[in-house]
Design an enzyme around this catalytic site. Structure first.
Site, PDB file in Angstrom:
ATOM      1  N   GLN A  30      -7.255  -2.233   8.426  1.00 46.34           N
ATOM      2  CA  GLN A  30      -6.532  -2.022   7.180  1.00 46.34           C
ATOM      3  C   GLN A  30      -5.105  -2.508   7.327  1.00 46.34           C
ATOM      4  OE1 GLN A  30      -7.740   2.117   7.037  1.00 46.34           O
ATOM      5  NE2 GLN A  30      -5.623   2.782   7.215  1.00 46.34           N
ATOM      6  N   GLY A  31      -4.594  -3.024   6.228  1.00 46.27           N
ATOM      7  CA  GLY A  31      -3.238  -3.538   6.173  1.00 46.27           C
ATOM      8  C   GLY A  31      -2.533  -2.974   4.955  1.00 46.27           C
ATOM      9  N   TYR A  32      -1.234  -2.835   5.072  1.00 47.10           N
ATOM     10  CA  TYR A  32      -0.443  -2.197   4.027  1.00 47.10           C
ATOM     11  C   TYR A  32       0.426  -3.211   3.300  1.00 47.10           C
ATOM     12  CZ  TYR A  32      -2.289   2.064   5.740  1.00 47.10           C
ATOM     13  OH  TYR A  32      -3.177   3.051   6.068  1.00 47.10           O
ATOM     14  N   LEU A  33       0.379  -3.133   1.973  1.00 50.57           N
ATOM     15  CA  LEU A  33       1.194  -3.985   1.116  1.00 50.57           C
ATOM     16  C   LEU A  33       2.540  -3.329   0.834  1.00 50.57           C
ATOM     17  CD1 LEU A  33      -1.683  -4.995  -1.290  1.00 50.57           C
ATOM     18  CD2 LEU A  33      -0.533  -6.511   0.325  1.00 50.57           C
TER      19      LEU A  33
END
Length: 160
Positions: A30-33
């Site tokens: 998962q990656g965060y914007l």
């Protein structure tokens, strides 16, 4: 599929790995914007073959969560914007002896060897009355350093 709900969960460190016999593993990245100062959390998640965009707000045991599945093309458009703000883990989902579902996250990469276990509840009353099994360690619900967003932005917390 789109969901909108209040997420009620408690999160713990793992004192000792349980027998994972019937638990099911899935790779998660998962990656965060969103950035550190943002009061909401916007993330992209690949959980096995499922691609999701999630918005979370609030803090502590009960938080608002809105989630929708997205296409590979949509995921690929936004994923580069999460560079430097990512985590990878294997999530094991299983049942405790009373049937309660747990999610055991074993972090990889720069977040290893961190292990956390979460349990979600239908109500605050159920969350408050939950007695964790012996293999659960210290509770870290609401502790900033154990938020996936904070770990993606700042790294894993120092050992307790």
């Amino acid at each position: 599929m789109t969901t909108e709900a209040m997420e009620i969960e408690r999160k713990f460190l793992v004192a000792a790995l349980p027998d994972l016999g019937a638990a099911k593993p899935v790779a998660v990245r998962q990656g965060y914007l969103t950035l550190p100062a943002d009061s909401v959390e916007m993330r992209l998640r690949q959980k096995g073959s499922k691609l999701l965009m999630t918005l979370k707000s609030g803090e502590g045991m009960a938080r608002e969560e809105r989630e929708t599945t997205i296409t590979q093309e949509q995921f690929d458009i936004f994923w580069p914007a999460t560079g430097g703000r990512r985590i990878e883990k294997t999530r094991w989902t299983g049942n405790l002896s009373d049937g309660t579902v747990y999610e055991l996250d074993i972090f990889e990469g720069s977040h290893a060897p961190l292990r956390l276990v979460e349990v979600e509840f239908d109500s605050l009353a159920a969350a408050r009355s939950f007695t964790p099994p012996d293999w659960f360690g210290s509770e870290v619900t609401g502790e900033r350093g154990y938020s996936n967003k904070v770990m993606a932005l700042e790294g894993a917390p120092a050992s307790p």
